[in-house]
Design a protein around this motif. Sequence first.
Motif, PDB file in Angstrom:
ATOM      1  N   PHE A 175       0.834  -1.203   0.000  1.00 33.46           N
ATOM      2  CA  PHE A 175       0.000   0.000   0.000  1.00 33.46           C
ATOM      3  C   PHE A 175       0.863   1.244   0.000  1.00 33.46           C
ATOM      4  N   ALA A 176       0.353   2.261  -0.661  1.00 40.90           N
ATOM      5  CA  ALA A 176       1.077   3.527  -0.747  1.00 40.90           C
ATOM      6  C   ALA A 176       1.000   4.274   0.563  1.00 40.90           C
ATOM      7  N   SER A 177       1.879   5.245   0.718  1.00 37.76           N
ATOM      8  CA  SER A 177       1.948   5.976   1.985  1.00 37.76           C
ATOM      9  C   SER A 177       0.775   6.911   2.188  1.00 37.76           C
TER      10      SER A 177
ATOM     11  N   GLU B  73      11.073  -4.205  -0.717  1.00 34.17           N
ATOM     12  CA  GLU B  73      12.039  -4.321  -1.801  1.00 34.17           C
ATOM     13  C   GLU B  73      12.260  -2.941  -2.408  1.00 34.17           C
ATOM     14  N   PRO B  74      13.497  -2.647  -2.830  1.00 32.03           N
ATOM     15  CA  PRO B  74      13.730  -1.368  -3.506  1.00 32.03           C
ATOM     16  C   PRO B  74      12.938  -1.330  -4.812  1.00 32.03           C
ATOM     17  N   LYS B  75      12.483  -0.146  -5.222  1.00 31.96           N
ATOM     18  CA  LYS B  75      11.697  -0.013  -6.441  1.00 31.96           C
ATOM     19  C   LYS B  75      12.653   0.198  -7.618  1.00 31.96           C
ATOM     20  N   GLU B  76      12.710  -0.792  -8.506  1.00 30.13           N
ATOM     21  CA  GLU B  76      13.613  -0.733  -9.653  1.00 30.13           C
ATOM     22  C   GLU B  76      13.130   0.312 -10.658  1.00 30.13           C
ATOM     23  N   ASP B  77      14.065   0.960 -11.285  1.00 29.34           N
ATOM     24  CA  ASP B  77      13.794   1.971 -12.316  1.00 29.34           C
ATOM     25  C   ASP B  77      12.887   3.089 -11.805  1.00 29.34           C
ATOM     26  N   ALA B  78      12.968   3.334 -10.503  1.00 30.77           N
ATOM     27  CA  ALA B  78      12.104   4.373  -9.930  1.00 30.77           C
ATOM     28  C   ALA B  78      12.730   5.734 -10.143  1.00 30.77           C
ATOM     29  N   GLU B  79      11.881   6.736 -10.208  1.00 34.80           N
ATOM     30  CA  GLU B  79      12.335   8.121 -10.292  1.00 34.80           C
ATOM     31  C   GLU B  79      11.948   8.835  -9.011  1.00 34.80           C
ATOM     32  N   VAL B  80      12.899   9.610  -8.475  1.00 33.04           N
ATOM     33  CA  VAL B  80      12.677  10.300  -7.216  1.00 33.04           C
ATOM     34  C   VAL B  80      12.908  11.775  -7.426  1.00 33.04           C
ATOM     35  N   GLU B  81      11.969  12.569  -6.946  1.00 29.66           N
ATOM     36  CA  GLU B  81      12.148  14.017  -6.982  1.00 29.66           C
ATOM     37  C   GLU B  81      13.077  14.397  -5.842  1.00 29.66           C
ATOM     38  N   GLY B  82      14.289  14.751  -6.131  1.00 24.51           N
ATOM     39  CA  GLY B  82      15.278  15.046  -5.115  1.00 24.51           C
ATOM     40  C   GLY B  82      16.572  14.311  -5.405  1.00 24.51           C
ATOM     41  N   LYS B  83      17.650  14.779  -4.842  1.00 24.93           N
ATOM     42  CA  LYS B  83      18.972  14.236  -5.119  1.00 24.93           C
ATOM     43  C   LYS B  83      19.212  12.951  -4.361  1.00 24.93           C
ATOM     44  N   THR B  84      19.647  11.877  -5.066  1.00 28.53           N
ATOM     45  CA  THR B  84      20.003  10.597  -4.439  1.00 28.53           C
ATOM     46  C   THR B  84      21.249  10.063  -5.115  1.00 28.53           C
ATOM     47  N   SER B  85      21.952   9.177  -4.417  1.00 27.19           N
ATOM     48  CA  SER B  85      23.023   8.417  -5.048  1.00 27.19           C
ATOM     49  C   SER B  85      22.383   7.360  -5.929  1.00 27.19           C
ATOM     50  N   ALA B  86      23.120   6.901  -6.942  1.00 22.18           N
ATOM     51  CA  ALA B  86      22.561   5.940  -7.898  1.00 22.18           C
ATOM     52  C   ALA B  86      22.110   4.673  -7.201  1.00 22.18           C
ATOM     53  N   TRP B  87      22.917   4.188  -6.238  1.00 22.90           N
ATOM     54  CA  TRP B  87      22.574   2.933  -5.554  1.00 22.90           C
ATOM     55  C   TRP B  87      21.332   3.066  -4.646  1.00 22.90           C
ATOM     56  N   ALA B  88      21.025   4.319  -4.242  1.00 22.84           N
ATOM     57  CA  ALA B  88      19.997   4.530  -3.208  1.00 22.84           C
ATOM     58  C   ALA B  88      18.622   4.875  -3.764  1.00 22.84           C
ATOM     59  N   THR B  89      18.514   5.149  -5.094  1.00 24.83           N
ATOM     60  CA  THR B  89      17.246   5.649  -5.646  1.00 24.83           C
ATOM     61  C   THR B  89      16.082   4.698  -5.371  1.00 24.83           C
ATOM     62  N   GLY B  90      16.290   3.406  -5.602  1.00 25.17           N
ATOM     63  CA  GLY B  90      15.206   2.426  -5.397  1.00 25.17           C
ATOM     64  C   GLY B  90      14.763   2.344  -3.948  1.00 25.17           C
ATOM     65  N   TYR B  91      15.738   2.443  -3.036  1.00 25.88           N
ATOM     66  CA  TYR B  91      15.401   2.387  -1.611  1.00 25.88           C
ATOM     67  C   TYR B  91      14.635   3.636  -1.171  1.00 25.88           C
ATOM     68  N   VAL B  92      15.122   4.808  -1.650  1.00 28.58           N
ATOM     69  CA  VAL B  92      14.447   6.053  -1.288  1.00 28.58           C
ATOM     70  C   VAL B  92      13.004   6.055  -1.801  1.00 28.58           C
ATOM     71  N   ALA B  93      12.836   5.603  -3.056  1.00 27.03           N
ATOM     72  CA  ALA B  93      11.487   5.573  -3.637  1.00 27.03           C
ATOM     73  C   ALA B  93      10.554   4.683  -2.809  1.00 27.03           C
ATOM     74  N   ALA B  94      11.046   3.510  -2.395  1.00 26.25           N
ATOM     75  CA  ALA B  94      10.221   2.589  -1.595  1.00 26.25           C
ATOM     76  C   ALA B  94       9.905   3.188  -0.222  1.00 26.25           C
ATOM     77  N   ALA B  95      10.904   3.853   0.376  1.00 23.25           N
ATOM     78  CA  ALA B  95      10.713   4.432   1.709  1.00 23.25           C
ATOM     79  C   ALA B  95       9.721   5.578   1.665  1.00 23.25           C
ATOM     80  N   VAL B  96       9.825   6.440   0.603  1.00 21.26           N
ATOM     81  CA  VAL B  96       8.901   7.567   0.488  1.00 21.26           C
ATOM     82  C   VAL B  96       7.483   7.076   0.239  1.00 21.26           C
ATOM     83  N   GLU B  97       7.351   6.115  -0.725  1.00 21.21           N
ATOM     84  CA  GLU B  97       6.014   5.604  -1.075  1.00 21.21           C
ATOM     85  C   GLU B  97       5.337   4.937   0.117  1.00 21.21           C
ATOM     86  N   SER B  98       6.120   4.288   0.982  1.00 22.74           N
ATOM     87  CA  SER B  98       5.549   3.578   2.129  1.00 22.74           C
ATOM     88  C   SER B  98       5.433   4.441   3.366  1.00 22.74           C
TER      89      SER B  98
END
Length: 1005
Positions: free
Chosen positions: A44-46, A161-186
């Motif tokens: 479920f989304a956040s 799970e990290p979200k593959e090929d996710a786009e995040v509004e805001g600066k992230t490291s390449a390795w962290a984008t999927g994790y940030v997207a999952a954390a924000v969405e949840s």
Amino acid sequence: MSESSKQYSKQNTQDPKHIRGGEKKVMKKSLSAILAASMAFSMFASAAFAAEDTKTTEQKFQEMKTAGIFQGYPDGKSHLEETMTRAEFAKALAALLGLEDDAAAAKVYSDVAANHWAIGEIGALTAEEIMNGTGAGKFGPKVNVSIEQLAKIVVGAMGLEPKEDAEVEGKTSAWATGYVAAAVESGLITKVEDYTVLATRGNLVDASYTVYSKGQISVKSTKVVDAKNIEVTFSDDEVVKKELAEPLKVGVATKVEVEHKGAKYTVEVTLAELTAEAKAAGAKKIEVKFNQAVDTAKAKFEVKRGSSAVTVSKATFSDDKMTATLELDSKIVVGDYTVTVKEVSETALTSTFKGEAEKLTALEFVGEKLAVTDNTYSQASISYKITNQYKEDVTKQYGGSVTWTPSKGTVKSNVNGKLTIGFNANDNIKYVVGEQVSIAGIHSSGLTVSQVLSVGSEAMVETVTVKELYHPEKKGLTTSSNYSEFVLLIEAKDQYGNIMNAKDVNDDVLFMANNPAIFNIAQGSAKDDQGANKDTVGIPLVNPVGNMRLDGTNTITFISKAFTKTTKFDVEVTKGATLHNFTLENPSSVAANDGTIRIPFSATDANGGTITKYDDLNGKVSLSSSAGTFVMKKDFATGNAYLEWSVPAQGRYTLTAVPNTSFQPSTIFIDVQATAVPTTVEGVKDFDVNIMFTGANQTFDITKDNIVVKDQYQRNVDLNAAFFANYEVELVNVDSSADFNGYGKITSATGAGSKITLTANAAASDKIAIKLINTSGAQDVTVSTREITVSTVAQSNLSNYSVNDIGKIYYENLADVKVVAKNIYGDTVTIPATAYNISAVAPLTVNGGKLDATAFTFNQNEDTKKAKFTVTFNDGTVAPITKELEVTNVAPVAKTVEFKSAAGYAGDNYVITAPTTIDSIDDLLNAVTIKDQYGKVITNPAVNAQISTVNKVQGSNLAFQVGGNNATFGAASAINVTGATAGDTFNVQFIVGGEFQFTVQVKVQ
């Protein structure tokens, strides 16, 4: 690390308690349980959680601090703006997840000393693969954590799970984008412009709280409402209702999935067998609780006390359909009660409870002020309340049995829970505002109250509360309603909280309707004794002027004259119902060729609402029958319509009704049976079969009105002149020896032949056969004999003497005294008046064996006084019995009308059958008994009559002469009726004492 963190670390190098609470972990949940509860979270989304989460970060910190996850700095502050190290994060996260310390697992890190203050938590997170090292065998305990590192750790902790090929509004490291997207969405972290910056303690708190709150919610309880509905209560006290696709089966455990705050939970429920548990809930109420909801439309209740049936007048269900309240016609007494519920399950449900007699448990004043009643300050009043063991207010029922003693003044009145004390007008004594008066009260049951009350200024109505718009049949208000049937029930209180009566409301309150074209109310029309229990002040509605009736909202406004407080109440009037369906039903009584019967029916509008009123149905239904007259008439007692059919000769007939709106006919077939004839003697009524023996030649009468005769259809037969033209009743002793003399026959409806006088010369009993005899053949009617036993009982076999409660009488009336006792078998025995004497305390006297209160006098504003009388038994073996009654000067007014048969006129349910030779409308009083509010018959009432409608059924020359259509009964100008022939009907409206009204239908035959 900031300066404040460095300073704190120097002081607490072993265990920084701002990260975890106390010396001991508070939470001891397994990680698998946390993750299991969290897995569904990833689905479920956040947004769902963000909407629910309104707490600030500080509030979240304080909640988790209380739970032992965090603790503040030595200065008492949370310092949410501070950054945090990986060791600090590990300390909090391990505590949050309830992990056990695992120092051994941290040995893989060269930079974590064996005595490091977080080694156990670092090892635990490493073992669970939630946090790992920074590389080269190091953990980096002093390295600060960035927001994107925080995101990766909490996403792993939540099993996401990290979200593959996710786009995040805001600066992230390449390795962290999927994790940030999952954390924000949840909802684990909030959106920021740069996730590479160092995380603060506030970021940790926000992320931790989501994990924490998910781990805290669990199923608290489940409830099976019925076979298709369950309710699940969670640990946050929120309830989720679930309707099942398939009904549960009794006794079968079934797993059901429910969703709450984005998570799915599986619960196991079992439908138990339907049960009912009954208990006394009031003096005349029984509460029946079911273990699941029932079909309230089907439920039928039966109540018995032992083997005796108890009448249920009303059954009301709670909104959840799991509790029924039964209102009884009689009070609950000592005994075993059984409640049976039918048609809610395959088998009837039963429940028993032990009844107890009503007990009074409290007598108390309402308020602490004695309010002076007028500007003379010679009287003051206060309300009081009596309650029973069910907390019911029973003041009006039992208040008259309280003896009040004020320290200043005397009791002037005690009516409906309002006590008034004071002085006579010529005493020249007054109450002073602010003075203290002590009042003690003793109820006859033993309850007492004593209180010092302060005298207050004159009581005036301050507030008015509208309780409900009342209709005795719970009907809604429409444009086709008779508005006078509706009453606004109100509660008015003075400035001290005392309840005021209708007179006070009329004196102190202005009330008006804002739209009289809808309906109106009349100023000064408030009345006492309104509502279902006749205990509330009410204001009747008034029909609008003219024929136009408007629907809409009518606002009623009440304004206190003294305090200018305003109360408004909106009454909605809907458009009147239009008849849609009209269905005839077969009568429950036998149709025989001996008069008329009523044909039951049901009528509904387009919405299924029931229509019963004659005014709503008259002219809207066409009635026909294959034989006999079939008509709609008005029941003047209720205003309802009823259908009457004059029954033709034996045979089969059809009756049809067609509503003029839908034109859908309803037809029934009725088999008319043979003409009814008297066939059996049922027994006796209104006759004392046990009488105390007082001496030789003691007599007692058995009259024709004591005999119950039934026809072959088990209907009561009227023992009138027509009956005695062909039948007579004989009383015969059937004992081996006759103890009474005077047996014989009852041969006429009036005069000496209408009774038999038996004579007793000893205390004895006779078995008496009552026989029905057909005089045309001078033979007993087959199977017609009924036997009764009549006893004269010796006084030596009697005990438990008692005298009837008289209650309240008008001072100009006489009151009857009845004395009874019990025999050795517990039967009630009547004591003849010759066996005792009555004496009374003046001014009450005894007149012809009755109590006479005509010598009473009353002071101004005094309407009741108490009086005592004593019954003394002649032989002196029974102790005298003293009783108390109330005498009032409130003049009797007509309250009720009853119907009877006498002198050629027969009355029944507002219909009077009259002969064709009606000399005067005055003669109709032969069929009418009018009683006052004290239950006494009003003799020679001041009655006016008005002929309202005439229906010349057979086109006769029915006419009314002398005085037009209005006359006073008993006057020379009474209305005469001429030309009446069988079948004529007309309506007469009686007006008694200028106020009490009723209408009867006169049928000429």
